[in-house]
Design an enzyme around this catalytic site. Sequence first.
Site, PDB file in Angstrom:
ATOM      1  N   VAL A 200      35.416  31.517  42.660  1.00 41.29           N
ATOM      2  CA  VAL A 200      35.197  30.527  41.599  1.00 41.29           C
ATOM      3  C   VAL A 200      34.031  30.883  40.681  1.00 41.29           C
ATOM      4  CG1 VAL A 200      36.256  28.542  42.753  1.00 41.29           C
ATOM      5  CG2 VAL A 200      33.840  29.056  43.132  1.00 41.29           C
TER       6      VAL A 200
ATOM      7  N   TYR B   5      44.310  32.624  45.954  1.00 41.93           N
ATOM      8  CA  TYR B   5      44.572  31.191  46.121  1.00 41.93           C
ATOM      9  C   TYR B   5      46.090  30.928  46.105  1.00 41.93           C
ATOM     10  CZ  TYR B   5      39.580  30.916  44.962  1.00 41.93           C
ATOM     11  OH  TYR B   5      38.222  31.091  44.945  1.00 41.93           O
TER      12      TYR B   5
ATOM     13  N   SER C 290      34.240  33.213  46.936  1.00 44.85           N
ATOM     14  CA  SER C 290      35.303  33.516  47.909  1.00 44.85           C
ATOM     15  C   SER C 290      35.625  34.999  48.054  1.00 44.85           C
ATOM     16  CB  SER C 290      36.587  32.783  47.523  1.00 44.85           C
ATOM     17  OG  SER C 290      36.566  31.489  48.043  1.00 44.85           O
TER      18      SER C 290
ATOM     19  N   LYS D 152      34.877  36.637  51.307  1.00 43.87           N
ATOM     20  CA  LYS D 152      35.664  36.380  52.521  1.00 43.87           C
ATOM     21  C   LYS D 152      36.386  37.633  53.024  1.00 43.87           C
ATOM     22  CE  LYS D 152      36.520  31.528  51.246  1.00 43.87           C
ATOM     23  NZ  LYS D 152      37.473  30.605  50.579  1.00 43.87           N
TER      24      LYS D 152
ATOM     25  N   TYR E  36      27.975  30.963  55.998  1.00 42.67           N
ATOM     26  CA  TYR E  36      29.108  30.924  55.067  1.00 42.67           C
ATOM     27  C   TYR E  36      28.639  30.559  53.650  1.00 42.67           C
ATOM     28  CZ  TYR E  36      33.175  29.238  52.585  1.00 42.67           C
ATOM     29  OH  TYR E  36      34.119  29.037  51.614  1.00 42.67           O
TER      30      TYR E  36
HETATM   31  N1  GLU Z   1      31.732  28.153  48.073  1.00 40.79           N
HETATM   32  C1  GLU Z   1      33.044  27.713  47.808  1.00 40.79           C
HETATM   33  C2  GLU Z   1      33.545  26.782  48.867  1.00 40.79           C
HETATM   34  O1  GLU Z   1      33.381  27.038  50.027  1.00 40.79           O
HETATM   35  C3  GLU Z   1      33.977  28.874  47.690  1.00 40.79           C
HETATM   36  C4  GLU Z   1      34.644  28.700  46.447  1.00 40.79           C
HETATM   37  C5  GLU Z   1      35.628  29.794  46.102  1.00 40.79           C
HETATM   38  O2  GLU Z   1      35.224  30.829  45.514  1.00 40.79           O
HETATM   39  O3  GLU Z   1      36.803  29.602  46.397  1.00 40.79           O
HETATM   40  O4  GLU Z   1      34.131  25.772  48.573  1.00 40.79           O
END
Ligand code: GLU
Length: 341
Positions: A274, A256, A79, A82, A204
């Site tokens: 994660v 988060y 994540s 992003k 993504y």
């Molecule tokens: N690849 C994970 C997902 O899309 C991202 C996880 C993360 O780092 O929050 O669920």
Amino acid sequence: MTKGDFSSLVSSIQAVASPFRQYLNDLHDKYQGAMDGTVADYIPELALADPNWFGICVVTQAGQMFEVGDCDQLFTIQSISKAFVYGLALEDHGRDYVNSKVSVEPTGEAFNAIVLDEVTNRPYNPMVNAGAIATADLIKGDSATERLKRMLAMFKRYTGRDVDVNVPVFLSEKSTGFRNRAIAYLMLNFGMVTDRVDETLDLYFQQCSIMVNAKDLAMMAATLANGGVNPVTGERALDEHYVQDVISVMLTCGMYDYSGEWVYRVGLPAKSGVGGGITALAPGKLGIGTFSPPLDAKGNSYRGIQVCSDLSRDFGLHLFNVAEAEYKLDDWLTGNGADSW
Ligand code: GLU
């Protein structure tokens, strides 16, 4: 010896001599034994991570690097990507258009919630999966390959080195990512993404599967802290007009469901993933990269949170701190702070 070689030699000598290095060593010792948290295991590749891996790296705005522990260990960015892809989308389309597709409102929902704004149908922000997928959709390029290449080139500007996708992780994310697929198709229904949905989902999943290490995360944060210019290579990674946009969403939405408490306690724009990474920055000062796979109940790296909290408190890095810091960063970096340790 080129100018670049010389300056990296100078900064590595300074880094060795600095009491800040000792501070980081002690910080690493302090938390290495902490066994809280669990390693993500929603795909088999992540479950293979060693819970003892622990790296801390700090890169100053002047390009000095300090590292301790497992800072060369590669892991997937997940994540954390992003925030940086959001910057590229802003460069590709400008603020107004990007805002019409992705809001910047924090959400109390889980990062993978299947929820859009009831009035505008926009995903809440670029840090939740819905917003990140809508953001990935905005990345320009005539083909899937071209779009991925542009993303990788963007990450290279931040890290200063070539980065690549971990293909087994990408394939695992893709083959298990039903929820993300559902989110993307819901957004297609509302016209929030274009009909190249499957290509965008691949993009993504690929962006989440890019391999980085703690040094890369520190360099990426330091680049934002330095107004979008990589402090070591001198290359601009992000148009200066969009740096504040990226940093703002990191501050409000980067950790988060811990984002509010994080701002309260640590007060640094940051993003976690994660894979166990955290990238955090003190604008105009430094970037922090931490790596430790065990995650707390909110999905943030347990040791990473502790490290950032200590650094913020000890050096007064909290964005809204107006009190005198216990340790003066400049003294510690140059050596004058040795006696106060
Ligand atoms: N690849 C994970 C997902 O899309 C991202 C996880 C993360 O780092 O929050 O669920």
